[in-house]
Motif scaffolding. Sequence first.
Motif, PDB file in Angstrom:
ATOM      1  N   GLY A 110      64.027  77.297  25.120  1.00  0.00           N
ATOM      2  CA  GLY A 110      62.297  77.312  24.701  1.00  0.00           C
ATOM      3  C   GLY A 110      61.603  76.256  23.444  1.00  0.00           C
ATOM      4  N   ILE A 111      63.000  75.477  23.746  1.00  0.00           N
ATOM      5  CA  ILE A 111      62.086  73.747  23.303  1.00  0.00           C
ATOM      6  C   ILE A 111      63.024  73.326  24.163  1.00  0.00           C
ATOM      7  N   LYS A 112      61.977  70.970  23.788  1.00  0.00           N
ATOM      8  CA  LYS A 112      63.085  70.725  24.320  1.00  0.00           C
ATOM      9  C   LYS A 112      63.444  69.637  23.236  1.00  0.00           C
ATOM     10  N   ILE A 113      64.569  69.200  24.016  1.00  0.00           N
ATOM     11  CA  ILE A 113      65.204  67.990  23.346  1.00  0.00           C
ATOM     12  C   ILE A 113      65.382  66.231  23.840  1.00  0.00           C
ATOM     13  N   GLU A 114      64.809  65.996  23.213  1.00  0.00           N
ATOM     14  CA  GLU A 114      64.912  64.311  23.725  1.00  0.00           C
ATOM     15  C   GLU A 114      66.004  63.954  22.896  1.00  0.00           C
ATOM     16  N   THR A 115      66.328  63.058  22.999  1.00  0.00           N
ATOM     17  CA  THR A 115      67.385  61.578  22.662  1.00  0.00           C
ATOM     18  C   THR A 115      67.501  60.160  22.599  1.00  0.00           C
ATOM     19  N   PHE A 116      67.895  59.506  21.233  1.00  0.00           N
ATOM     20  CA  PHE A 116      67.443  58.639  22.068  1.00  0.00           C
ATOM     21  C   PHE A 116      69.154  57.868  21.140  1.00  0.00           C
ATOM     22  N   VAL A 117      69.558  57.065  22.647  1.00  0.00           N
ATOM     23  CA  VAL A 117      71.029  57.002  22.233  1.00  0.00           C
ATOM     24  C   VAL A 117      71.312  54.867  21.559  1.00  0.00           C
ATOM     25  N   GLY A 118      71.695  55.232  20.602  1.00  0.00           N
ATOM     26  CA  GLY A 118      71.109  52.943  19.854  1.00  0.00           C
ATOM     27  C   GLY A 118      71.072  54.082  18.512  1.00  0.00           C
ATOM     28  N   ARG A 119      70.810  52.821  17.747  1.00  0.00           N
ATOM     29  CA  ARG A 119      70.668  52.619  16.538  1.00  0.00           C
ATOM     30  C   ARG A 119      69.381  51.669  16.241  1.00  0.00           C
ATOM     31  N   LEU A 120      67.952  52.433  15.288  1.00  0.00           N
ATOM     32  CA  LEU A 120      67.265  52.093  14.966  1.00  0.00           C
ATOM     33  C   LEU A 120      66.908  50.820  14.310  1.00  0.00           C
ATOM     34  N   THR A 121      66.282  50.252  15.001  1.00  0.00           N
ATOM     35  CA  THR A 121      65.609  48.456  14.299  1.00  0.00           C
ATOM     36  C   THR A 121      64.664  48.484  13.855  1.00  0.00           C
TER      37      THR A 121
ATOM     38  N   TYR B 262      70.357  72.303  13.861  1.00  0.00           N
ATOM     39  CA  TYR B 262      70.897  73.759  14.437  1.00  0.00           C
ATOM     40  C   TYR B 262      69.852  74.824  14.082  1.00  0.00           C
ATOM     41  N   TYR B 263      69.220  74.484  12.645  1.00  0.00           N
ATOM     42  CA  TYR B 263      68.164  75.554  12.395  1.00  0.00           C
ATOM     43  C   TYR B 263      66.734  74.988  12.698  1.00  0.00           C
ATOM     44  N   LEU B 264      66.518  73.222  12.683  1.00  0.00           N
ATOM     45  CA  LEU B 264      65.408  74.029  13.745  1.00  0.00           C
ATOM     46  C   LEU B 264      65.235  74.270  14.920  1.00  0.00           C
ATOM     47  N   ALA B 265      66.266  74.150  15.272  1.00  0.00           N
ATOM     48  CA  ALA B 265      65.821  74.370  17.526  1.00  0.00           C
ATOM     49  C   ALA B 265      65.788  75.808  16.750  1.00  0.00           C
ATOM     50  N   ALA B 266      66.491  77.130  16.034  1.00  0.00           N
ATOM     51  CA  ALA B 266      66.717  78.051  15.604  1.00  0.00           C
ATOM     52  C   ALA B 266      64.773  78.610  15.177  1.00  0.00           C
ATOM     53  N   MET B 267      64.881  77.537  14.556  1.00  0.00           N
ATOM     54  CA  MET B 267      62.921  77.897  14.066  1.00  0.00           C
ATOM     55  C   MET B 267      61.909  77.846  14.785  1.00  0.00           C
ATOM     56  N   GLY B 268      62.533  76.899  16.089  1.00  0.00           N
ATOM     57  CA  GLY B 268      61.346  77.197  17.324  1.00  0.00           C
ATOM     58  C   GLY B 268      60.853  75.427  17.367  1.00  0.00           C
ATOM     59  N   ILE B 269      61.075  74.690  16.298  1.00  0.00           N
ATOM     60  CA  ILE B 269      60.559  73.484  16.563  1.00  0.00           C
ATOM     61  C   ILE B 269      60.277  73.265  18.171  1.00  0.00           C
ATOM     62  N   GLY B 270      59.091  72.796  18.632  1.00  0.00           N
ATOM     63  CA  GLY B 270      58.739  73.143  19.965  1.00  0.00           C
ATOM     64  C   GLY B 270      59.295  71.552  21.023  1.00  0.00           C
ATOM     65  N   ASP B 271      59.433  70.319  19.719  1.00  0.00           N
ATOM     66  CA  ASP B 271      60.144  69.300  20.290  1.00  0.00           C
ATOM     67  C   ASP B 271      61.294  68.195  19.447  1.00  0.00           C
ATOM     68  N   ILE B 272      62.469  68.295  19.467  1.00  0.00           N
ATOM     69  CA  ILE B 272      63.179  67.729  18.824  1.00  0.00           C
ATOM     70  C   ILE B 272      64.055  66.487  19.303  1.00  0.00           C
ATOM     71  N   LEU B 273      63.898  65.433  18.183  1.00  0.00           N
ATOM     72  CA  LEU B 273      64.222  63.826  19.034  1.00  0.00           C
ATOM     73  C   LEU B 273      65.657  63.971  18.053  1.00  0.00           C
ATOM     74  N   LEU B 274      66.644  63.526  18.393  1.00  0.00           N
ATOM     75  CA  LEU B 274      67.697  62.743  18.238  1.00  0.00           C
ATOM     76  C   LEU B 274      68.293  61.323  18.225  1.00  0.00           C
ATOM     77  N   ILE B 275      68.463  61.106  17.584  1.00  0.00           N
ATOM     78  CA  ILE B 275      68.448  59.542  17.418  1.00  0.00           C
ATOM     79  C   ILE B 275      70.243  59.385  16.334  1.00  0.00           C
ATOM     80  N   ASP B 276      71.084  58.911  17.393  1.00  0.00           N
ATOM     81  CA  ASP B 276      71.976  58.201  17.250  1.00  0.00           C
ATOM     82  C   ASP B 276      73.430  57.985  17.983  1.00  0.00           C
ATOM     83  N   GLY B 277      73.622  57.050  17.917  1.00  0.00           N
ATOM     84  CA  GLY B 277      74.461  56.353  18.553  1.00  0.00           C
ATOM     85  C   GLY B 277      75.910  56.093  18.835  1.00  0.00           C
ATOM     86  N   ASP B 278      76.396  56.745  17.819  1.00  0.00           N
ATOM     87  CA  ASP B 278      77.567  57.065  17.666  1.00  0.00           C
ATOM     88  C   ASP B 278      78.562  57.790  18.473  1.00  0.00           C
TER      89      ASP B 278
END
Length: 235
Positions: free
Chosen positions: A94-105, A41-57
């Motif tokens: 105005g920002i880009k949101i990317e996702t990775f659905v899964g667990r990091l290995t 929420y706060y990184l999006a509010a502050m205007g980070i241009g590209d946020i990658l969200l990682i979670d599989g649950d």
Amino acid sequence: MINSERYKREIKVIGAKNLEKLKNSKVAIVGIGELGSLVAYYLAAMGIGDILLIDGDRPKASNLDRQILHWEEDIDTVSKAISAKWKLQRFNSGIKIETFVGRLTKENINEVLKGVDVVVDCVDNFETSYLLDDYIDDYIEENSIPLVHAAVSGFYGQITTIILKETESLREIFPNPPAEKNEKSPLFGPVTGIVGTIEAAEVIKIITGCGMLLKNKLLIVDLARNSFEIINLEG
């Protein structure tokens, strides 16, 4: 084009050049639960241009007391990464949101985190935290990536920032991790908001150079006693 009206108060604090740095940065948030919700929420509010969200649950009913990016309609329907992306895109178009659905290995982490400037550890298990720590430690020196780590339990929280060759690694700070949490582990919801917000602030300070970082310092939050303590990790 930066929306100067949206960020006009932010510009007064960090300046237009630093706002541009945020816009040109990519941040990975690993774990979109109690901590990750606030960080995102706060990184999006502050205007980070590209946020990658990682979670599989997927969100559960027992998450909703503290994981504020997930709603009743999301329970057991979509992954937390997708649930969060839908809301954040509408919060700041105005920002880009990317996702990775899964667990990091070990096998996928290099590809998933490719091009990321800062990694934020918002997971609830030290196995993944150590994986992130190893990735930061093994990454080529000239492109070292800062890792902002946090964890919460009960009324307590902890935050530190790991930077290759400037700080101890997470394994060195926590050679004997605590027992893993589960859905029955006690957790006071508001502490996740405070700790997650501090994590977001660390990310902003890393990118802009504004303010002092929690390098070689461990911030301990105790809401039961309303105390904040910094432990010096150097020496």
